[in-house]
Design an enzyme around this catalytic site. Structure first.
Site, PDB file in Angstrom:
ATOM      1  N   PHE A   1     -11.419   4.138  -2.100  1.00 63.69           N
ATOM      2  CA  PHE A   1     -11.479   2.799  -1.517  1.00 63.69           C
ATOM      3  C   PHE A   1     -10.302   2.596  -0.558  1.00 63.69           C
ATOM      4  O   PHE A   1      -9.219   3.141  -0.771  1.00 63.69           O
ATOM      5  CB  PHE A   1     -11.372   1.732  -2.613  1.00 63.69           C
ATOM      6  CG  PHE A   1     -12.567   1.641  -3.531  1.00 63.69           C
ATOM      7  CD1 PHE A   1     -13.700   0.943  -3.141  1.00 63.69           C
ATOM      8  CD2 PHE A   1     -12.545   2.240  -4.782  1.00 63.69           C
ATOM      9  CE1 PHE A   1     -14.798   0.828  -3.993  1.00 63.69           C
ATOM     10  CE2 PHE A   1     -13.633   2.134  -5.645  1.00 63.69           C
ATOM     11  CZ  PHE A   1     -14.764   1.426  -5.252  1.00 63.69           C
TER      12      PHE A   1
ATOM     13  N   HIS B   1      -5.842   6.725   3.998  1.00 63.61           N
ATOM     14  CA  HIS B   1      -6.359   7.921   3.326  1.00 63.61           C
ATOM     15  C   HIS B   1      -6.559   9.019   4.368  1.00 63.61           C
ATOM     16  O   HIS B   1      -6.757   8.731   5.556  1.00 63.61           O
ATOM     17  CB  HIS B   1      -7.697   7.640   2.634  1.00 63.61           C
ATOM     18  CG  HIS B   1      -7.596   6.718   1.465  1.00 63.61           C
ATOM     19  ND1 HIS B   1      -6.996   7.069   0.277  1.00 63.61           N
ATOM     20  CD2 HIS B   1      -8.010   5.432   1.307  1.00 63.61           C
ATOM     21  CE1 HIS B   1      -7.046   6.057  -0.571  1.00 63.61           C
ATOM     22  NE2 HIS B   1      -7.652   5.045   0.028  1.00 63.61           N
TER      23      HIS B   1
ATOM     24  N   ASP C   1      -1.553  -2.619  -9.066  1.00 66.37           N
ATOM     25  CA  ASP C   1      -2.543  -2.740  -7.993  1.00 66.37           C
ATOM     26  C   ASP C   1      -3.445  -1.511  -7.904  1.00 66.37           C
ATOM     27  O   ASP C   1      -2.976  -0.374  -7.950  1.00 66.37           O
ATOM     28  CB  ASP C   1      -1.871  -2.954  -6.651  1.00 66.37           C
ATOM     29  CG  ASP C   1      -2.891  -3.186  -5.567  1.00 66.37           C
ATOM     30  OD1 ASP C   1      -3.717  -4.097  -5.727  1.00 66.37           O
ATOM     31  OD2 ASP C   1      -2.899  -2.428  -4.584  1.00 66.37           O
TER      32      ASP C   1
ATOM     33  N   ASP D   1      -3.381  -5.286   2.752  1.00 67.22           N
ATOM     34  CA  ASP D   1      -3.821  -4.224   1.832  1.00 67.22           C
ATOM     35  C   ASP D   1      -3.969  -2.907   2.594  1.00 67.22           C
ATOM     36  O   ASP D   1      -4.944  -2.174   2.405  1.00 67.22           O
ATOM     37  CB  ASP D   1      -5.116  -4.609   1.120  1.00 67.22           C
ATOM     38  CG  ASP D   1      -5.477  -3.633  -0.005  1.00 67.22           C
ATOM     39  OD1 ASP D   1      -4.614  -2.811  -0.381  1.00 67.22           O
ATOM     40  OD2 ASP D   1      -6.613  -3.702  -0.500  1.00 67.22           O
TER      41      ASP D   1
END
EC number: 3.5.2.3
Length: 430
Positions: free
Chosen positions: A324, A310, A152, A306
């Site tokens: 992303f 971050h 992934d 998902d």
């Protein structure tokens, strides 16, 4: 140990909300009925709220080991419990990657020591998550607790590598789970290759980079007789490829994220707001309608977040340089309840199936069900609790969400994992 949940509501087989009590004994659901009158070590007044099976998310990122500044197994699973999840599956883009038995065992040890809920870890398809080259020892990893196999974040670039991996995984009765992206036609894209990319002068990421791998992979899965699962599907051509493959009898399943269901490329209005930078990117209105159609007609099997935390300084680097991904574990159910169920787009029963029952069924997991004899993974939802999403209030270390400030309803107030309370909103004083 017996726990009685009383004064609750549940969904019956017709999707109607009915009165209920639920008795937990030794971590399993002993009885579900209205007005249970039983001696118990612990009795919990559910105050008329809705009792549901614990939610299941097969696509999240915990970052540990190697990315503890973004998230840890402890903070990620606490965030999941706060969002009503009791089973999550962690992706292998960690440092080191779980590409060997030793590394996978280290991940499992960390989960055993610090996880608040059930975590089923993926192992990678390739060594060091390269999307090609040397494959991992799939049989050994399968025998040592790999939930399934995926790279992934990286698409497997050659048909040879993917076919070999699928054949090995199929022999172990494991799924191959795919982030679909052909690197030869990505062109450095950071947003959907469309009108908004042109207006904001940002490089576009073509939808073809996703759909062309799906079209390839469904044929490989047919050849390998492998369960092939498509992560975060986002384009109309991808939906068509999965629909056609299912019609042909190929064992393919797919998931979609809440952000792709709720947003389009036109929500990206500021080239510096990287809370809208995710991969795959937010797509066109035509793509958006196609994934809605695919979810409602069963082409897309369920919803996955998902969840990709971050650090704020990483996301502050602008659309070109920042990573992303957005977080989602603590916002998924309230967002979907508010903007799908309350707006009449789907029923509450459908939403529970998409976020609990179907992800478990697709991967043959004995979870996502609230029935007598099942493990007592439960969440109590206050459907009338209206609040504003505040990124500073998250249990997750991640603050990267495009939904900060959105008003929602449908709040998890109590999460129970294997019969034990792992989250209680009242302890937060709310």
């Amino acid at each position: 140990m017996k726990t009685l949940l009383y004064n609750a509501k549940r969904l019956n087989e017709d999707g109607a909300i009915v009165e209920t009590s639920l008795l937990i004994e030794d971590g399993k659901v002993k009885e579900i009925a209205a007005g249970i009158d039983s001696a118990a070590d612990q009795k919990i007044d559910c105050e008329g709220h809705l009792l549901l099976p614990g939610l299941v998310d097969v696509h999240i990122h915990l970052r540990e080991p190697g990315g503890e500044h973004k998230e840890t197994i402890k903070t990620g699973t606490e965030a999941a419990a706060r969002g009503g999840f009791t089973t999550i599956c962690s992706m292998p883009n960690t440092k080191p990657v779980p590409d060997s038995v030793e590394n996978l065992q280290d991940v499992n040890r960390r989960i055993e020591e610090t996880a608040a809920i059930r975590v089923l870890p993926y192992a990678s398809i390739t060594r060091e998550l390269q999307g090609g080259g040397e494959l991992t020892d799939i049989p050994a990893l399968a025998k040592n607790g790999a939930f399934a196999f995926t790279d992934d974040g990286v698409g497997i670039q050659t048909a040879h590598d993917m076919l070999t991996a699928m054949k090995l995984a199929a022999k172990e009765n494991k799924a191959v789970v795919a982030h679909c992206e052909d690197n030869s036609i990505v062109y450095g894209g950071v947003v959907h290759d469309g009108e908004v990319a042109e207006r904001l002068d940002l490089p576009g990421l073509p939808g073809l980079s996703e759909s062309v791998q799906i079209a390839r992979d469904v044929l490989l899965a047919e050849e390998a007789n492998c369960h092939y699962h498509v992560c975060h599907i986002s384009t109309k051509e991808s939906v068509r490829a999965v629909r056609d493959a299912k019609a042909a009898g190929i064992k393919v399943t797919a998931e979609v994220t809440p952000h792709h269901l709720l947003l389009t490329e036109f929500d990206v209005v500021d080239r510096n707001d990287t809370n809208f930078k995710m991969n795959p990117p937010l797509r066109s209105k035509e793509d958006h309608q196609a994934i809605l159609d695919g979810l409602f007609d069963g082409t897309i099997d369920f919803i996955a977040t998902d969840h990709a935390p971050h650090a704020e300084e990483e996301k502050a680097k602008g659309f070109i340089e920042s990573p992303f991904g957005i977080v989602g574990l603590e916002t998924a159910f309230p967002l979907m309840y508010t903007y799908f169920v309350q707006e009449g787009k789907c029923t509450l029963k459908q939403l529970v199936e998409w976020m609990a029952t179907k992800p478990a069924d697709v991967f043959d997991l004995p979870y996502g069900k609230m029935e007598e004899g099942a493990v007592a993974d439960l969440v109590l939802m206050d459907l009338d609790n209206e609040y504003t999403i505040d990124k500073n209030d998250f249990k997750s270390k991640g603050r990267n969400t495009p939904f900060h400030g959105w008003k929602v309803k449908g709040r998890p107030v109590l999460t129970i994992f294997e019969g034990e309370i792992v989250y209680d909103l009242k302890k937060e004083g709310k």
